[in-house]
Scaffold this active site. Structure first.
Site, PDB file in Angstrom:
ATOM      1  N   TYR A 156       0.842  -1.206   0.000  1.00  0.00           N
ATOM      2  CA  TYR A 156       0.000   0.000   0.000  1.00  0.00           C
ATOM      3  C   TYR A 156       0.877   1.256   0.000  1.00  0.00           C
ATOM      4  O   TYR A 156       0.506   2.304  -0.520  1.00  0.00           O
ATOM      5  CB  TYR A 156      -0.957  -0.027   1.202  1.00  0.00           C
ATOM      6  CG  TYR A 156      -2.195   0.828   1.010  1.00  0.00           C
ATOM      7  CD1 TYR A 156      -3.097   0.560  -0.021  1.00  0.00           C
ATOM      8  CD2 TYR A 156      -2.474   1.897   1.850  1.00  0.00           C
ATOM      9  CE1 TYR A 156      -4.231   1.338  -0.202  1.00  0.00           C
ATOM     10  CE2 TYR A 156      -3.610   2.675   1.676  1.00  0.00           C
ATOM     11  CZ  TYR A 156      -4.476   2.388   0.646  1.00  0.00           C
ATOM     12  OH  TYR A 156      -5.602   3.161   0.471  1.00  0.00           O
ATOM     13  N   LYS A 163      -3.481   8.562   2.663  1.00  0.00           N
ATOM     14  CA  LYS A 163      -4.736   8.350   3.416  1.00  0.00           C
ATOM     15  C   LYS A 163      -4.616   8.926   4.832  1.00  0.00           C
ATOM     16  O   LYS A 163      -5.606   9.414   5.386  1.00  0.00           O
ATOM     17  CB  LYS A 163      -5.094   6.863   3.465  1.00  0.00           C
ATOM     18  CG  LYS A 163      -5.518   6.271   2.123  1.00  0.00           C
ATOM     19  CD  LYS A 163      -6.718   6.955   1.517  1.00  0.00           C
ATOM     20  CE  LYS A 163      -7.315   6.145   0.359  1.00  0.00           C
ATOM     21  NZ  LYS A 163      -8.306   6.921  -0.409  1.00  0.00           N
TER      22      LYS A 163
HETATM   23  P1  NAD Z   1     -12.290   2.944  -8.502  1.00  0.00           P
HETATM   24  O1  NAD Z   1     -11.106   2.710  -9.341  1.00  0.00           O
HETATM   25  O2  NAD Z   1     -13.573   2.411  -8.977  1.00  0.00           O
HETATM   26  O3  NAD Z   1     -12.460   4.495  -8.195  1.00  0.00           O
HETATM   27  C1  NAD Z   1     -11.364   5.367  -8.066  1.00  0.00           C
HETATM   28  C2  NAD Z   1     -11.803   6.649  -8.733  1.00  0.00           C
HETATM   29  O4  NAD Z   1     -10.811   7.668  -8.572  1.00  0.00           O
HETATM   30  C3  NAD Z   1     -12.049   6.502 -10.249  1.00  0.00           C
HETATM   31  O5  NAD Z   1     -13.355   6.896 -10.556  1.00  0.00           O
HETATM   32  C4  NAD Z   1     -11.036   7.455 -10.847  1.00  0.00           C
HETATM   33  O6  NAD Z   1     -11.543   8.062 -12.038  1.00  0.00           O
HETATM   34  C5  NAD Z   1     -10.905   8.456  -9.717  1.00  0.00           C
HETATM   35  N1  NAD Z   1      -9.738   9.315  -9.875  1.00  0.00           N
HETATM   36  C6  NAD Z   1      -8.429   8.985  -9.838  1.00  0.00           C
HETATM   37  N2  NAD Z   1      -7.675  10.059 -10.139  1.00  0.00           N
HETATM   38  C7  NAD Z   1      -8.526  11.093 -10.349  1.00  0.00           C
HETATM   39  C8  NAD Z   1      -8.380  12.449 -10.741  1.00  0.00           C
HETATM   40  N3  NAD Z   1      -7.179  12.994 -10.984  1.00  0.00           N
HETATM   41  N4  NAD Z   1      -9.505  13.205 -10.898  1.00  0.00           N
HETATM   42  C9  NAD Z   1     -10.741  12.689 -10.699  1.00  0.00           C
HETATM   43  N5  NAD Z   1     -10.936  11.402 -10.339  1.00  0.00           N
HETATM   44  C10 NAD Z   1      -9.855  10.626 -10.194  1.00  0.00           C
HETATM   45  O7  NAD Z   1     -11.913   2.344  -7.068  1.00  0.00           O
HETATM   46  P2  NAD Z   1     -12.642   2.429  -5.639  1.00  0.00           P
HETATM   47  O8  NAD Z   1     -12.103   1.301  -4.871  1.00  0.00           O
HETATM   48  O9  NAD Z   1     -14.100   2.595  -5.810  1.00  0.00           O
HETATM   49  O10 NAD Z   1     -12.004   3.745  -5.013  1.00  0.00           O
HETATM   50  C11 NAD Z   1     -12.761   4.797  -4.454  1.00  0.00           C
HETATM   51  C12 NAD Z   1     -12.142   5.284  -3.164  1.00  0.00           C
HETATM   52  O11 NAD Z   1     -12.279   4.271  -2.176  1.00  0.00           O
HETATM   53  C13 NAD Z   1     -10.651   5.593  -3.254  1.00  0.00           C
HETATM   54  O12 NAD Z   1     -10.379   6.736  -2.444  1.00  0.00           O
HETATM   55  C14 NAD Z   1     -10.028   4.374  -2.607  1.00  0.00           C
HETATM   56  O13 NAD Z   1      -8.748   4.639  -2.071  1.00  0.00           O
HETATM   57  C15 NAD Z   1     -11.038   4.118  -1.528  1.00  0.00           C
HETATM   58  N6  NAD Z   1     -10.975   2.792  -0.904  1.00  0.00           N
HETATM   59  C16 NAD Z   1     -11.039   1.676  -1.678  1.00  0.00           C
HETATM   60  C17 NAD Z   1     -10.961   0.440  -1.067  1.00  0.00           C
HETATM   61  C18 NAD Z   1     -10.986  -0.824  -1.895  1.00  0.00           C
HETATM   62  O14 NAD Z   1     -10.558  -1.866  -1.413  1.00  0.00           O
HETATM   63  N7  NAD Z   1     -11.499  -0.790  -3.110  1.00  0.00           N
HETATM   64  C19 NAD Z   1     -10.829   0.332   0.326  1.00  0.00           C
HETATM   65  C20 NAD Z   1     -10.784   1.492   1.089  1.00  0.00           C
HETATM   66  C21 NAD Z   1     -10.858   2.728   0.458  1.00  0.00           C
END
Ligand code: NAD
Length: 256
Positions: A156, A163
């Site tokens: 990570y 984060k």
């Molecule tokens: P995802 O890939 O579906 O979504 C990530 C999003 O970030 C995408 O829509 C992408 O377009 C957007 N993004 C990245 N760079 C960007 C930029 N410059 N401008 C605008 N948008 C941008 O994945 P996800 O898992 O749904 O992620 C969403 C959030 O949840 C993130 O913050 C991620 O860190 C967090 N998260 C995810 C998990 C997991 O296991 N999937 C766990 C905890 C937290």
């Protein structure tokens, strides 16, 4: 209908597995009016298809969070459409892929550090700053974080630091915006297989480990997160601000 007539901006839909897509669907079912954004033209039609499945009238606007100009344009679109806004979902994060594998110290770079913090943490307060004059009293801002901010999670790496910054951002934003009765919180979600997660090396190992170790003996679902997002942005959570709420089947409490 916990969010009836609330106007919500949802940032972070990239596929129908995105956490933001699940939140958008739950918000639609709970009576919210929605605007979705897409990061790039390449994602536009996919995001529009997801919006149409929720409601034919949802508009989608571009917003790359690395650009102040695109954030201003988005604000102007929303101001013109609705005048005011009640909810912002910030569900976006990014770090260069080569930093999300291998040895942290060997692989970290100044550029990668800056990009990860810019997109994954600064952009949340950038939105609050730009939108503050159109946020209604009682508004709720919500972001997504992960346990890698608190504990070392293999691969990570730089995203853990970003984060940690985001979580502190939540507390300072909550203090700053509290006087306008605007609340700011984060959901710390357990691992879910999404596009962003696929960028983290060895992600399947994490899923397996959590399933074995979490008190609920399973991984979380998109609905687990989306339902908590409905709660945290509805008036039912009116006394909660500046908090990191764990939606992780209890994994984060487990010791030996
Ligand atoms: P995802 O890939 O579906 O979504 C990530 C999003 O970030 C995408 O829509 C992408 O377009 C957007 N993004 C990245 N760079 C960007 C930029 N410059 N401008 C605008 N948008 C941008 O994945 P996800 O898992 O749904 O992620 C969403 C959030 O949840 C993130 O913050 C991620 O860190 C967090 N998260 C995810 C998990 C997991 O296991 N999937 C766990 C905890 C937290």
């Amino acid at each position: 209908m916990n969010l009836k007539n609330k106007k919500a901006l949802i940032i972070g839909v990239a596929s129908n597995r995105s956490i933001a897509a699940a939140i958008a669907t739950a918000f639609g079912l709970n009576g919210a009016n929605l605007v979705l954004t897409f990061q790039t033209e390449k994602l536009k039609s996919r995001v529009e298809d997801i919006a149409r499945e929720i409601d034919e009238n949802i508009e989608c606007f571009p917003c790359d969070l690395s650009s102040d100009e695109e954030i201003v344009n988005l604000k102007n679109h929303i101001k013109k459409k609705w005048g005011k806004l009640d909810i912002i979902i910030h569900s976006a994060a990014y770090a260069p892929r080569e930093l999300l594998a291998g040895d942290y110290v060997d692989n970290v770079t100044r550029e990668g550090f800056n990009i990860a913090h810019d997109i994954s943490s600064y952009s949340f307060v950038a939105l609050a700053k730009e939108f503050s004059d159109i946020l209604n009293e009682n508004s709720s801002l919500l972001t997504l974080t992960y346990l890698g901010s608190q504990k070392v999670i293999k691969n990570y790496n730089i995203m853990g630091l970003a984060k940690a910054s985001l979580e502190t951002n939540v507390r300072y934003m909550a203090q700053s915006l509290g006087k306008k009765n605007i609340r700011v919180n984060a959901i710390s979600a357990g691992p879910i297989k999404t596009l962003a997660a696929a960028g983290i090396s060895g992600f399947n190992e994490i899923l397996k480990h959590v399933e074995e170790r979490a008190p609920l003996k399973r991984n979380i679902t998109l609905d687990d997160v989306a339902n908590t997002a409905v709660f945290l942005t509805s008036d039912s959570s009116s006394g909660i601000t500046g908090q990191i709420i764990y939606v992780d089947c209890g994994y984060s409490i487990s010791g030996f």
